[in-house]
Design an enzyme around this catalytic site. Sequence first.
Site, short mmCIF file in Angstrom:
data_model
loop_
_atom_site.label_atom_id
_atom_site.label_comp_id
_atom_site.label_asym_id
_atom_site.label_seq_id
_atom_site.Cartn_x
_atom_site.Cartn_y
_atom_site.Cartn_z
N ASN A 68 0.84 -1.18 0.00
CA ASN A 68 0.00 0.00 0.00
C ASN A 68 0.89 1.26 0.00
O ASN A 68 1.55 1.58 1.00
CB ASN A 68 -0.89 -0.04 1.26
CG ASN A 68 -1.87 1.10 1.32
OD1 ASN A 68 -1.54 2.21 0.95
ND2 ASN A 68 -3.06 0.83 1.82
N ASP A 75 -0.92 -4.21 10.15
CA ASP A 75 -2.27 -4.51 9.69
C ASP A 75 -3.20 -3.58 10.45
O ASP A 75 -2.99 -3.33 11.64
CB ASP A 75 -2.64 -5.97 9.94
CG ASP A 75 -3.86 -6.38 9.10
OD1 ASP A 75 -4.01 -5.89 7.97
OD2 ASP A 75 -4.67 -7.20 9.58
N GLY A 114 -8.57 4.69 1.80
CA GLY A 114 -9.43 3.74 2.50
C GLY A 114 -10.67 4.39 3.10
O GLY A 114 -11.40 5.13 2.44
N HIS A 159 -3.96 6.15 14.36
CA HIS A 159 -3.60 4.78 14.74
C HIS A 159 -2.20 4.42 14.24
O HIS A 159 -1.35 4.01 15.00
CB HIS A 159 -4.64 3.84 14.12
CG HIS A 159 -4.96 4.17 12.69
ND1 HIS A 159 -5.49 5.39 12.30
CD2 HIS A 159 -4.76 3.49 11.53
CE1 HIS A 159 -5.62 5.42 10.99
NE2 HIS A 159 -5.17 4.28 10.50
N ARG A 160 -1.94 4.63 12.92
CA ARG A 160 -0.64 4.23 12.38
C ARG A 160 0.46 5.16 12.90
O ARG A 160 1.56 4.69 13.24
CB ARG A 160 -0.66 4.24 10.84
CG ARG A 160 0.63 3.69 10.22
CD ARG A 160 0.51 3.42 8.73
NE ARG A 160 -0.56 2.50 8.44
CZ ARG A 160 -1.79 2.86 8.05
NH1 ARG A 160 -2.08 4.12 7.83
NH2 ARG A 160 -2.72 1.96 7.86
P1 ITT Z 1 -0.93 -4.10 3.00
O1 ITT Z 1 -1.59 -5.32 3.60
O2 ITT Z 1 -0.19 -4.39 1.74
O3 ITT Z 1 -0.07 -3.37 3.99
P2 ITT Z 1 -3.64 -3.09 2.77
O4 ITT Z 1 -4.21 -1.95 1.98
O5 ITT Z 1 -4.16 -4.48 2.54
O6 ITT Z 1 -2.06 -3.03 2.59
P3 ITT Z 1 -4.62 -3.31 5.52
O7 ITT Z 1 -4.95 -4.73 5.30
O8 ITT Z 1 -3.88 -2.95 6.75
O9 ITT Z 1 -3.77 -2.71 4.28
O10 ITT Z 1 -5.90 -2.38 5.45
C1 ITT Z 1 -7.18 -2.83 5.80
C2 ITT Z 1 -8.20 -1.90 5.27
O11 ITT Z 1 -8.23 -0.73 6.07
C3 ITT Z 1 -8.05 -1.44 3.82
O12 ITT Z 1 -9.34 -1.34 3.27
C4 ITT Z 1 -7.43 -0.08 3.94
O13 ITT Z 1 -7.80 0.77 2.87
C5 ITT Z 1 -8.02 0.41 5.26
N1 ITT Z 1 -7.08 1.28 5.95
C6 ITT Z 1 -5.85 0.94 6.44
N2 ITT Z 1 -5.25 2.00 7.00
C7 ITT Z 1 -6.12 3.04 6.85
C8 ITT Z 1 -6.07 4.40 7.20
O14 ITT Z 1 -5.01 4.94 7.79
N3 ITT Z 1 -7.12 5.17 6.89
C9 ITT Z 1 -8.20 4.66 6.28
N4 ITT Z 1 -8.32 3.38 5.91
C10 ITT Z 1 -7.29 2.57 6.19
#
Ligand code: ITT
Length: 192
Positions: free
Chosen positions: A9, A68, A149, A176-177
């Site tokens: 991502n 995650d 997201g 959070h991150r």
């Molecule tokens: P990787 O596993 O390759 O790191 P990913 O996009 O699959 O990338 P996640 O599984 O951690 O990442 O994300 C889960 C969901 O939450 C996904 O739909 C993201 O778009 C959303 N998400 C993650 N971090 C976010 C944030 O900071 N703000 C808004 N949505 C987020």
Amino acid sequence: MKLVFATNNAHKLREVSQTIGECVELVSLAECGVVEDIPENEPTLEGNALVKARYIYSRTGQNCFADDTGLEVDALGGEPGVRSARYATDGHDDEANKKLLLERLAGKQNRAAQFRTAIALILDGKEYLFEGVVRGSISSEPRGDGGFGYDPLFIPEGYDLSFAEMSAESKNAISHRGRAVAALADFLKQYC
Ligand code: ITT
């Protein structure tokens, strides 16, 4: 110190590079030649973060970390949670995910929610976990063009703006991150 960040991502990579600090040189998956999808089918955020980090450690032999993240909505019993990426479909369809979330919350008074990030670090074969949480609420419709997201639907506690309406710096400072990465960076100080 060089650390591979096990993510596909690009938004996450950008956010983390803005907050990890000067001690760490981030290496992307593309830079170490990993192009395949990394499996993430565990029942918890921590489990998925560990699986991703272990995969990259055994594949590249390099120190690495993975995150995650899940959006946990109180009125939905913590959903979509670990299934946040695949909430509406098997793929990463942000538009469908946001639409389904708004449908599931239609008519509900309680719109409280939190974003939670688990980070798994593997350093010289040892595993460490870090966490970051931000509380907030789900807006009635998407707001803003920034972030990624679920950001247009999430209003952090104490603010009137969604994450997608904030600057990257403002989101990172309270997200959070951002919080999980701050804990990681604090831990890594002893190695710098
Ligand atoms: P990787 O596993 O390759 O790191 P990913 O996009 O699959 O990338 P996640 O599984 O951690 O990442 O994300 C889960 C969901 O939450 C996904 O739909 C993201 O778009 C959303 N998400 C993650 N971090 C976010 C944030 O900071 N703000 C808004 N949505 C987020």
